[in-house]
Design an enzyme around this catalytic site. Structure first.
Site, PDB file in Angstrom:
ATOM      1  N   ASP A  24       0.787  -1.250   0.000  1.00 35.46           N
ATOM      2  CA  ASP A  24       0.000   0.000   0.000  1.00 35.46           C
ATOM      3  C   ASP A  24       0.814   1.294   0.000  1.00 35.46           C
ATOM      4  OD1 ASP A  24      -1.918  -1.935   0.210  1.00 35.46           O
ATOM      5  OD2 ASP A  24      -2.785  -1.226   2.084  1.00 35.46           O
ATOM      6  N   GLU A  72      -4.653  -0.759  -1.396  1.00 32.12           N
ATOM      7  CA  GLU A  72      -5.973  -0.803  -0.768  1.00 32.12           C
ATOM      8  C   GLU A  72      -6.904   0.118  -1.536  1.00 32.12           C
ATOM      9  OE1 GLU A  72      -6.114   0.184   3.423  1.00 32.12           O
ATOM     10  OE2 GLU A  72      -8.302   0.268   3.417  1.00 32.12           O
ATOM     11  N   LYS A 129      -6.734  -4.805  -3.042  1.00 31.87           N
ATOM     12  CA  LYS A 129      -7.397  -5.402  -1.871  1.00 31.87           C
ATOM     13  C   LYS A 129      -8.422  -4.419  -1.299  1.00 31.87           C
ATOM     14  CE  LYS A 129      -3.648  -4.201   1.417  1.00 31.87           C
ATOM     15  NZ  LYS A 129      -4.399  -3.356   2.321  1.00 31.87           N
ATOM     16  N   LYS A 132      -7.861  -4.335   4.940  1.00 32.47           N
ATOM     17  CA  LYS A 132      -6.543  -4.046   5.480  1.00 32.47           C
ATOM     18  C   LYS A 132      -5.569  -5.185   5.174  1.00 32.47           C
ATOM     19  CE  LYS A 132      -8.309  -0.351   7.231  1.00 32.47           C
ATOM     20  NZ  LYS A 132      -8.391   0.760   6.272  1.00 32.47           N
ATOM     21  N   VAL A 157       3.033   0.496   4.215  1.00 32.86           N
ATOM     22  CA  VAL A 157       2.332   1.379   5.155  1.00 32.86           C
ATOM     23  C   VAL A 157       0.890   0.890   5.299  1.00 32.86           C
ATOM     24  CG1 VAL A 157       3.783   3.354   4.563  1.00 32.86           C
ATOM     25  CG2 VAL A 157       1.659   3.000   3.301  1.00 32.86           C
ATOM     26  N   THR A 158       0.283   1.153   6.480  1.00 32.39           N
ATOM     27  CA  THR A 158       0.946   1.599   7.676  1.00 32.39           C
ATOM     28  C   THR A 158       1.284   0.402   8.560  1.00 32.39           C
ATOM     29  OG1 THR A 158      -1.106   1.932   8.939  1.00 32.39           O
ATOM     30  CG2 THR A 158      -0.308   3.783   7.649  1.00 32.39           C
ATOM     31  N   CYS A 162      -2.275  -1.981   7.865  1.00 31.08           N
ATOM     32  CA  CYS A 162      -2.246  -2.961   6.771  1.00 31.08           C
ATOM     33  C   CYS A 162      -1.037  -3.894   6.828  1.00 31.08           C
ATOM     34  CB  CYS A 162      -2.340  -2.250   5.432  1.00 31.08           C
ATOM     35  SG  CYS A 162      -3.985  -1.529   5.195  1.00 31.08           S
ATOM     36  N   GLN A 202       7.438 -12.748  22.158  1.00 26.56           N
ATOM     37  CA  GLN A 202       7.055 -14.145  22.396  1.00 26.56           C
ATOM     38  C   GLN A 202       7.747 -15.097  21.408  1.00 26.56           C
ATOM     39  OE1 GLN A 202       2.787 -14.673  23.579  1.00 26.56           O
ATOM     40  NE2 GLN A 202       2.559 -12.680  22.590  1.00 26.56           N
TER      41      GLN A 202
HETATM   42  N1  TIU Z   1      -2.820   0.536   4.208  1.00 25.28           N
HETATM   43  C1  TIU Z   1      -3.288   0.859   5.419  1.00 25.28           C
HETATM   44  O1  TIU Z   1      -2.604   0.748   6.405  1.00 25.28           O
HETATM   45  N2  TIU Z   1      -4.567   1.408   5.475  1.00 25.28           N
HETATM   46  C2  TIU Z   1      -4.992   2.304   6.454  1.00 25.28           C
HETATM   47  O2  TIU Z   1      -6.120   2.764   6.453  1.00 25.28           O
HETATM   48  N3  TIU Z   1      -4.057   2.662   7.367  1.00 25.28           N
HETATM   49  C3  TIU Z   1      -4.184   3.607   8.364  1.00 25.28           C
HETATM   50  O3  TIU Z   1      -3.289   3.689   9.188  1.00 25.28           O
HETATM   51  N4  TIU Z   1      -5.249   4.402   8.384  1.00 25.28           N
END
Ligand code: TIU
Length: 235
Positions: A24, A72, A129, A132, A157-158, A162, A202
């Site tokens: 993403d 996304e 996709k 997430k 990211v992020t 995701c 863990q």
């Molecule tokens: N790709 C992804 O992480 N989608 C999000 O909406 N991330 C946020 O941190 N908002």
């Protein structure tokens, strides 16, 4: 077999059966004016992940190894957008509305596409996709299986959204995942730190964590090629 210095212990991987998963890196998350900012976030921390991710991508390509990207987003008619996701954030503009980079998180729009620095090239599949997780409602698992992929090196990211969801999904499907700490980004420094801690806690409950420099060293050893220095001009 190559070994990356990583936490909680060395990540051993077979390059030919490992994919670089780029999650993403879209304008809608990285640049002002997109979904990330519509949710109230300052997008600038995500830009920091781009140079390390670009170095890893170039080295992986140079080694002739398999790269796969995700984005996304939703169909233009929003038929795959859950109403709960549409209203979330209660922003002035939400998914599907017109922003400075086109309709937010809609496939085919400028903001939905991947930033130039890590733009896909021919032969690198792009998985669209709606959620997430990179495995939810996509053909990612089928593509990886056809390629004989068993391990993943993850940038994107992020980190806590995701990337985390996708790495957890990968773990449940039997893939080993190595997350590169400086090549993933979060809007929140605290979440970045804790999200990485969670992955490797863990005994590596759902993955490994390293960074781009340690990873590039291991790749160079495996391929016999020297890594480009950080910040070096790319020709
Ligand atoms: N790709 C992804 O992480 N989608 C999000 O909406 N991330 C946020 O941190 N908002």
């Amino acid at each position: 077999m190559a070994t990356v210095d990583a936490e909680p212990y060395g990540f051993e991987f077979e390059p030919a059966t490992t994919a670089l998963l780029m999650i993403d890196f879209q304008r809608d998350f990285v640049y002002p004016g997109g979904f990330g900012e519509a949710l109230g976030n300052d997008t600038s921390p995500l830009l920091k992940a781009l140079p390390p991710a670009e170095r890893v991508l170039r080295a992986w390509r140079d080694a002739g190894l398999f790269v796969i990207h995700t984005r996304e987003g939703h169909r233009p008619d929003l038929s795959d957008l859950p109403p709960s996701k549409k209203v979330r954030g209660r922003g002035k503009i939400t998914i599907g509305d017109v922003g400075p980079m086109g309709r937010i998180l809609v496939r085919g729009e400028l903001g939905h596409d991947i930033v130039e620095e890590v733009y896909p090239i021919d032969g690198e599949p792009v998985v669209d996709k709606p959620g997430k997780g990179a495995f939810y409602a996509t053909d990612l698992d089928a593509i990886l299986k056809m390629k004989g992929i068993r391990q993943l090196v993850v940038c994107g990211v992020t980190t806590e959204v995701c990337v985390h969801t996708s790495v957890r999904e990968a773990n449940d499907r039997g893939y080993d995942a190595l997350v590169l700490s400086d090549a993933v980004g979060s809007y929140f420094p605290e979440f970045q730190r804790v999200a990485l801690e969670m992955i490797k806690a863990q005994g590596g409950i759902f993955g490994w964590v390293s960074d781009s420099e340690r990873f590039l060293r291991a790749l160079a050893t495996a391929t016999g090629k020297q890594p480009a220095a950080a910040g070096a001009a790319v020709v």
